[in-house]
Scaffold this active site. Structure first.
Site, PDB file in Angstrom:
ATOM      1  N   GLY A 153      -6.585  41.892  -0.497  1.00  0.00           N
ATOM      2  CA  GLY A 153      -5.956  42.495   0.584  1.00  0.00           C
ATOM      3  C   GLY A 153      -4.479  42.475   0.845  1.00  0.00           C
TER       4      GLY A 153
ATOM      5  N   PRO B 155      -7.555  41.374  -6.220  1.00  0.00           N
ATOM      6  CA  PRO B 155      -6.607  42.457  -6.161  1.00  0.00           C
ATOM      7  C   PRO B 155      -7.274  43.803  -6.136  1.00  0.00           C
ATOM      8  CG  PRO B 155      -6.015  41.321  -7.886  1.00  0.00           C
ATOM      9  CD  PRO B 155      -7.196  40.669  -7.422  1.00  0.00           C
ATOM     10  N   GLY B 156      -7.084  44.783  -5.426  1.00  0.00           N
ATOM     11  CA  GLY B 156      -7.467  46.133  -5.476  1.00  0.00           C
ATOM     12  C   GLY B 156      -6.465  47.237  -5.355  1.00  0.00           C
ATOM     13  N   ARG B 157      -6.227  47.436  -4.153  1.00  0.00           N
ATOM     14  CA  ARG B 157      -5.128  48.444  -3.990  1.00  0.00           C
ATOM     15  C   ARG B 157      -3.981  48.045  -4.586  1.00  0.00           C
ATOM     16  NH1 ARG B 157      -4.919  50.486   1.429  1.00  0.00           N
ATOM     17  NH2 ARG B 157      -6.055  48.743   1.852  1.00  0.00           N
TER      18      ARG B 157
ATOM     19  N   TYR C 190      -7.766  56.447   9.238  1.00  0.00           N
ATOM     20  CA  TYR C 190      -6.853  55.272   9.737  1.00  0.00           C
ATOM     21  C   TYR C 190      -5.322  55.778  10.081  1.00  0.00           C
ATOM     22  CZ  TYR C 190     -10.041  52.777   6.541  1.00  0.00           C
ATOM     23  OH  TYR C 190     -11.006  52.479   5.477  1.00  0.00           O
TER      24      TYR C 190
ATOM     25  N   CYS D  30     -12.684  72.523   7.055  1.00  0.00           N
ATOM     26  CA  CYS D  30     -12.895  73.166   8.377  1.00  0.00           C
ATOM     27  C   CYS D  30     -12.885  72.256   9.238  1.00  0.00           C
ATOM     28  CB  CYS D  30     -14.097  74.155   8.029  1.00  0.00           C
ATOM     29  SG  CYS D  30     -14.395  75.387   9.677  1.00  0.00           S
ATOM     30  N   GLU D  31     -11.735  71.474   9.661  1.00  0.00           N
ATOM     31  CA  GLU D  31     -11.822  70.627  10.736  1.00  0.00           C
ATOM     32  C   GLU D  31     -10.409  70.383  11.221  1.00  0.00           C
ATOM     33  OE1 GLU D  31     -13.997  68.402  11.824  1.00  0.00           O
ATOM     34  OE2 GLU D  31     -15.787  68.787  10.437  1.00  0.00           O
TER      35      GLU D  31
ATOM     36  N   TYR E  58      -8.473  54.232  -3.239  1.00  0.00           N
ATOM     37  CA  TYR E  58      -9.170  54.620  -1.957  1.00  0.00           C
ATOM     38  C   TYR E  58      -8.863  55.908  -1.733  1.00  0.00           C
ATOM     39  CZ  TYR E  58      -9.486  49.691  -1.238  1.00  0.00           C
ATOM     40  OH  TYR E  58      -9.902  48.533  -1.494  1.00  0.00           O
TER      41      TYR E  58
END
Length: 437
Positions: A252, A295-297, A338, A365-366, A394
């Site tokens: 995190g 740890p990732g991000r 987010y 198309c949004e 991500y």
């Protein structure tokens, strides 16, 4: 130059072009096309080494940094992780299969997930995954039965909700009682699970796990979590007669997405958390556990950028200017999910000041297919290459085929400055290969 504040692997060359790992991003876009994910191997390895050094420094090497695969997962990355002495956590059969296909050591894998299927648990047992993080009592009993039937004795950790508010986005807070993850301390279910795990003849009850959230800039929640977890380990020893030997404190750790972000240097985090662990162990009479972090991000986030080509610049007088690119929420859904902030750079004008305020729009198309609103950018026109920084985590892993857009490729810039394709671009044939006539 704004890009310089985001990651060490970014720079501006003599032509005023953005570079990553010393490579001109305009040349990369021309070679591989857009949209394009680009990652710097040196930045990834530096992050891995910093985590390993911190374990050696503050825990005398009695611990492991395990990369969180959900941030970005492919065979080439697992091979880098293995070379750097890292562990890895996986959260699905797909991530486990990818690690296995890369030849990653099974004993250094940690299997997470709040709703693992029987097939996934069986796969973990067959491959010999080192640790399975059990999320609920149903899973505990299922795993116990599978292990008994197969003669396996998997190491397990229990995922605990320590009740810590991590001061992050509500969608990515996972340590509080109202979470789909883990056992709650307040209700007594955590102790019930601990006693069940301790009584099992097939499961090796190794320790506890917690994860309080993502993109956290404050050290204090991590310190509190460590204190709570050590306290619960002491309770387990007293009530279940088991002294646990491992504590997984999750991940995190925040990164710099925009210049205003101020992430804590990991060494400071480890220093304070290790002190809290040592003090809590001394107070409770426990031996210092084997510490695992995830740890990732912070391993891959800053190492990656995404390159797009600008298609249309639409000025609505008195309202806003839309800069439309050839990707969007299909390759980066994080703004739609987010409202995540990013730094944007006109790759061919990176040395110039940002004089415009624009909204960067995708091609899906949004109406909500946006990558950023009211962002600073150099003057751009159709055909320019736009870089979005700190997209190594991500982005590819959350990409979709919405509107049947093929997923972009991933290019890795090696420490030798050479580029190589590590994930190919999807083709139109890939989009229809599972369709039945």
């Amino acid at each position: 130059m704004t890009a310089m504040y985001i990651a060490d692997c970014l720079d501006v060359n003599s032509q005023g072009h953005l570079t990553i790992g010393g490579r001109d991003t305009l040349e990369l876009a021309e070679t591989y096309g857009t949209p394009l994910y680009v990652m710097d191997e040196g930045e990834i390895r530096r992050a891995c080494r910093s985590y390993r050094r911190s374990i050696e420094k503050y825990y005398d090497g009695k611990g492991m940094a395990a990369y969180a695969s959900k941030a970005f997962c492919c065979k080439a990355l697992y091979r880098i992780l293995e070379e750097e002495g890292m562990g890895a956590d996986v959260v699905s059969a797909g991530e486990l299969y990818t690690a296995q296909a890369a030849g990653f050591p099974a004993e250094k894998l940690i299997f997470h997930g709040n709703n693992k299927t029987v097939e996934e648990l069986s796969m973990a047992l067959e491959y010999g995954v080192g640790r399975i993080v059990v999320d609920n009592l149903t899973e505990l009993h299922t795993l116990d039965a599978l292990a008994c039937a197969t003669g396996k004795h998997p190491g397990v950790l229990l995922r605990i909700k320590p009740g810590i508010d991590a001061h992050t986005h509500e969608f990515i807070r996972t340590g509080q009682i109202d979470s789909k993850f883990g056992f709650a301390l307040e209700t007594g279910e955590a102790m019930e699970a601990a006693k069940a795990a301790a009584a099992s003849r097939s499961l090796r009850f190794l320790g506890l796990h917690c994860h309080i959230g993502s993109q956290i800039f404050d050290i204090h929640p991590f310190v509190l979590a460590a204190q709570v977890m050590i306290g619960f380990m002491a309770q387990i020893k007293a009530e279940a007669g088991v002294e646990l030997r491992e504590l997984n404190l999750g991940g995190g750790f925040g990164i710099k997405y925009i210049p205003e972000n101020d992430p804590v240097e990991y060494d400071r985090y480890m220093q304070q958390v290790s002190a809290a662990v040592a003090e809590s162990c001394a107070q409770t009479g426990l031996a210092t556990p084997f510490i695992i972090i995830e740890p990732g991000r912070s391993v891959v986030g800053s190492a990656g950028i995404t390159l797009y080509q600008v298609g249309e610049v639409k000025k609505i007088p008195g309202i806003r200017t839309y800069v439309s690119v050839d990707g969007g929420m299909c390759d980066n859904p994080r703004y739609a999910l987010y409202k995540s902030d990013y730094c944007f750079v006109a790759a061919g004008k990176a040395g110039q000041p940002k004089t415009c305020t624009v909204t960067v729009a995708g091609k899906c198309c949004e109406t909500g297919d946006l990558l950023g609103e009211n962002v600073a950018l150099q003057q751009v026109q159709p055909g320019d290459i736009l870089a979005v920084l700190a997209t190594g985590a991500y982005n590819y892993s959350m990409a979709s085929n919405y509107n049947r857009n093929p997923k972009p490729p991933v290019v890795l810039i090696g420490e030798d400055g050479k580029d190589r394709l590590i994930v190919r671009r999807e083709t139109m044939d890939d989009l229809v290969k599972n369709d039945l006539d």
